[in-house]
Every structure is written in C-alpha cells, then in structure tokens.
Write a protein that holds these residues in place. Structure first.
Motif, mmCIF file in Angstrom:
data_model
loop_
_atom_site.group_PDB
_atom_site.id
_atom_site.type_symbol
_atom_site.label_atom_id
_atom_site.label_comp_id
_atom_site.label_asym_id
_atom_site.label_seq_id
_atom_site.Cartn_x
_atom_site.Cartn_y
_atom_site.Cartn_z
ATOM 1 N N SER A 24 0.783 -1.444 0.037
ATOM 2 C CA SER A 24 0.369 -0.382 -0.008
ATOM 3 C C SER A 24 0.646 1.140 0.297
ATOM 4 N N CYS A 25 1.868 1.200 0.154
ATOM 5 C CA CYS A 25 3.216 2.012 0.785
ATOM 6 C C CYS A 25 3.545 2.676 -0.984
ATOM 7 N N VAL A 26 4.166 1.186 -1.152
ATOM 8 C CA VAL A 26 3.969 1.432 -3.148
ATOM 9 C C VAL A 26 3.127 1.772 -3.294
ATOM 10 N N LEU A 27 2.221 1.469 -3.533
ATOM 11 C CA LEU A 27 1.085 2.043 -4.711
ATOM 12 C C LEU A 27 0.573 3.036 -4.122
ATOM 13 N N GLY A 28 1.068 3.988 -3.262
ATOM 14 C CA GLY A 28 0.322 5.588 -2.780
ATOM 15 C C GLY A 28 -1.262 5.118 -2.502
ATOM 16 N N LEU A 29 -1.149 4.894 -1.415
ATOM 17 C CA LEU A 29 -2.929 4.281 -1.150
ATOM 18 C C LEU A 29 -3.742 5.370 0.136
ATOM 19 N N GLY A 30 -2.288 5.339 0.111
ATOM 20 C CA GLY A 30 -2.493 6.380 2.144
ATOM 21 C C GLY A 30 -3.192 5.408 3.154
ATOM 22 N N VAL A 31 -2.782 3.915 3.389
ATOM 23 C CA VAL A 31 -3.801 3.561 3.850
ATOM 24 C C VAL A 31 -3.044 3.308 5.438
ATOM 25 N N PRO A 32 -3.083 3.553 6.379
ATOM 26 C CA PRO A 32 -2.166 3.068 7.607
ATOM 27 C C PRO A 32 -1.705 2.156 7.540
ATOM 28 N N THR A 33 -0.466 1.812 7.925
ATOM 29 C CA THR A 33 -0.260 0.243 8.645
ATOM 30 C C THR A 33 -0.451 -0.468 8.909
ATOM 31 N N PRO A 34 -0.669 -1.396 8.750
ATOM 32 C CA PRO A 34 -1.678 -2.698 9.998
ATOM 33 C C PRO A 34 -1.166 -2.933 10.739
ATOM 34 N N VAL A 35 -0.853 -2.774 12.160
ATOM 35 C CA VAL A 35 -0.629 -3.614 13.395
ATOM 36 C C VAL A 35 -0.063 -5.079 13.790
ATOM 37 N N LYS A 36 -1.731 -5.543 12.338
ATOM 38 C CA LYS A 36 -1.827 -7.073 13.157
ATOM 39 C C LYS A 36 -2.518 -7.610 11.833
ATOM 40 N N ALA A 37 -1.769 -8.796 10.966
ATOM 41 C CA ALA A 37 -3.118 -9.305 10.583
ATOM 42 C C ALA A 37 -3.072 -10.863 10.740
ATOM 43 N N THR A 38 -4.790 -11.123 10.201
ATOM 44 C CA THR A 38 -5.468 -12.368 10.489
ATOM 45 C C THR A 38 -5.782 -13.301 8.988
ATOM 46 N N VAL A 39 -5.256 -14.452 9.130
ATOM 47 C CA VAL A 39 -5.813 -15.119 7.932
ATOM 48 C C VAL A 39 -7.166 -15.842 8.576
ATOM 49 N N ASN A 62 -6.001 -2.069 12.274
ATOM 50 C CA ASN A 62 -5.950 -1.151 12.123
ATOM 51 C C ASN A 62 -5.618 0.247 13.680
ATOM 52 N N PRO A 63 -4.714 0.815 14.418
ATOM 53 C CA PRO A 63 -5.347 2.144 15.744
ATOM 54 C C PRO A 63 -6.084 2.677 15.227
ATOM 55 N N GLU A 64 -5.773 3.419 14.079
ATOM 56 C CA GLU A 64 -6.051 4.153 13.383
ATOM 57 C C GLU A 64 -7.616 4.552 12.780
ATOM 58 N N HIS A 65 -7.734 3.853 12.217
ATOM 59 C CA HIS A 65 -8.776 3.494 11.678
ATOM 60 C C HIS A 65 -10.137 1.688 12.458
ATOM 61 N N GLY A 66 -9.382 1.209 12.936
ATOM 62 C CA GLY A 66 -9.856 0.144 13.174
ATOM 63 C C GLY A 66 -9.890 -1.380 12.102
ATOM 64 N N PRO A 67 -10.087 -2.141 12.732
ATOM 65 C CA PRO A 67 -10.087 -3.515 11.547
ATOM 66 C C PRO A 67 -10.831 -3.311 10.236
ATOM 67 N N PHE A 68 -9.983 -4.205 9.509
ATOM 68 C CA PHE A 68 -11.354 -4.290 7.838
ATOM 69 C C PHE A 68 -10.760 -5.466 6.965
ATOM 70 N N LEU A 69 -11.434 -6.033 6.710
ATOM 71 C CA LEU A 69 -10.839 -6.998 5.516
ATOM 72 C C LEU A 69 -10.695 -6.761 4.129
#
Length: 295
Positions: A24-39, A62-69
């Motif tokens: 997301s950083c490479v593509l410039g999406l502006g999405v805050p870096t998640p702190v945890k990921a779950t499969v 994500n600490p700023e915007h909450g969880p997302f899928l």
C-alpha cells in the motif's frame, strides 16, 4: 481449474502477512500500516448448494481506523462473470463480519488489469445501488525491481513484482536481481520465495529464465524445480547425442546433408523420433529420405 500462477498471486499475501501494508505504501494508497493481520477462512458458501470461495481473505488491525478485511483475487484473464461474483464476495463479507471490506485483484497482464479496475455498477446508470471499484495490482502499477539490494530489502514484494511483470521484456533483469538477492539470505527464507516465483511464472515464458537462474545462482535449492531442471538437462543431452548420431551415420555413408536437414534434426526434441530417424539413416537413399515412410 486452479493453476500455479493463480495460487502464487494470492497465497504470497498469506505467507507474508505484512506484505499488503508495504504494498500500500508502494502504490501510494494512503492506508495506515496495519499492526496485525489474520488469515480468515475463504469459504463464502451459504446454506444453498452454490459454493463461493474467495482466493485469500485477511483481517487487518489498524489503530487509527479499526479492523478491516482484505479479499484477494488472482485474475489471469478477462471474465465477464467475475464483477458480479466480486460484488457478492464484498457484500457477503461485509454482512458476515460487519467490517469494512476491500477487494484487491492481482493481474499478470496490462489488458486484464485495465479491465478489472473499471468500476461496475449493479444497477442501471440512473440507480447505481452498488458500485464495485476493486484495488487492482498488476504490471501497470507494480515497481520494476532490477537492483538486488532493493529486492533484498523486501523479498516478498520483489517476488510479487516479478510475477506481475512476467510478460515484460525486462523480466530477465527483474528475475536476475531477485535470484542475486536470494543468495545472501537463509535457505528457509529463500525457499518459499523461490517457490512462489516459480509458481507465479508457470504460464509465462519467463519461467525458463527463472529455472535457469535457480539452477545457477541458487544451487543450494532442492525441490521439484531442481529435479525438473536436472531431468530436462538429461533429456536435452540425450536428444543432442541422438541428433549427432544421425548426422554421423549420414556422413559415414558419404551422403550430402543439406542445411535444411541438419536444422530439422537439430530442432527435434523428441527422442523417439530421433531414434526412428537414426534407423532410417542406415538405409535411406538420401539424407532427406530419413523423414519419409518409404525410406
């Protein structure tokens, strides 16, 4: 039927759960870096007999915007039926988990990527109740990584970039950078990256480049790729010797061997055919007669 490239394009996100954050950083999406990921389970089947499965499904914290899928789909070609399925996946996941859901489509060619990123509305133009706008990853927006140091800094991203650029003219330099980068990392780290890259390129001409690089630059690697390379080398050696034997017989018999005959013999990679021609070379009245039944 699920293919190796299809699996590699989405399973690499399961292998490296932090890859999406870096991508997301490479593509410039502006999405805050998640702190945890779950499969999460990929089965979206309802009680009806229709079975629906998304390729990979991840939950990010994500600490700023909450969880997302994040639902990840690997798409190798245009499919008019897919947008409706993707809309179903997104709506179903939103309903089931009550979480914001993003759909990401990974493509290997530009035409498919351009098709996949077009917004599709479920209703008529005047009443677009649900509009699908997937995030598309492909050769149009993935970085071209030809520097081994850059590849070494993020091996999973470099492998995904190589897979998405499998049909590009510069893929040789991309793969060389990746193979060079893998020489300096532990085998347990390098092995899955080698596998994902090999699987992702299975339908591309670049697969041959990667296999040769694995054989030369990554000789420590032991897997089915190594076995295939060794088997191919053995077969190529046998066919080359068989072709030389045919020419030897013709020359010993004092026959003129046209260049077209030499080229056809040298180009043949079927050992049984070469053996057949070898037997004919003993009795054929001319060099080109070895290819005919009445020789």
């Amino acid at each position: 039927m699920v293919s190796s490239p299809h699996e590699a394009m989405h399973r690499i996100f399961q292998h490296d759960l932090e890859l999406f954050g870096r991508l997301s950083c490479v593509l410039g999406l502006g999405v805050p870096t998640p702190v945890k990921a779950t499969v999460l389970p990929t089965d979206l089947t309802e009680t009806s007999p229709v079975e629906r499965r998304v390729d990979t499904l991840l939950r990010f914290e994500n600490p700023e915007h909450g969880p997302f899928l994040l639902a990840i789909e690997a798409q190798r070609e245009k499919d008019p039926a897919k947008p409706a399925s993707w809309a179903y996946y997104t709506a179903y996941l939103w309903t089931k988990y009550r979480l914001p859901t993003t759909l990401m489509v990974v493509c290997q060619d530009r035409a498919t990527a351009e098709w996949a990123q077009q917004p599709v509305a479920s209703g008529p133009p005047q009443l677009p109740t649900l509009t699908l706008r997937p995030l598309v990853v492909g050769p149009h927006n993935m970085p071209v990584i030809t520097d081994p140091d850059e590849a070494r800094a993020d091996l999973a991203l470099a492998a995904l970039a190589a897979i998405t650029h499998g049909a590009d003219p510069c893929v040789g330099a991309i793969l060389k950078a990746l193979s060079t980068a893998l020489q300096a990392v532990p085998e347990d780290v390098a092995d899955p990256i080698i596998e994902f890259t090999a699987q992702g390129l299975a339908k591309c001409r670049a697969k041959h480049i990667w296999r040769k690089l694995v054989a030369v630059d990554l000789s420590f690697y032991k897997s089915y790729i190594s076995e295939e390379i060794r088997d191919e080398g053995r077969v190529q050696g046998e066919t080359r010797r068989a072709a030389e034997d045919i020419l030897d017989v013709l020359e010993v018999r004092g026959m003129d061997v046209p260049e077209t005959v030499r080229e056809r013999i040298a180009a043949c990679d079927d050992l049984e055919t070469l053996r057949h021609w070898h037997r004919r070379a003993v009795i054929a009245p001319s060099a080109d007669a070895i290819f005919t039944e009445d020789a």
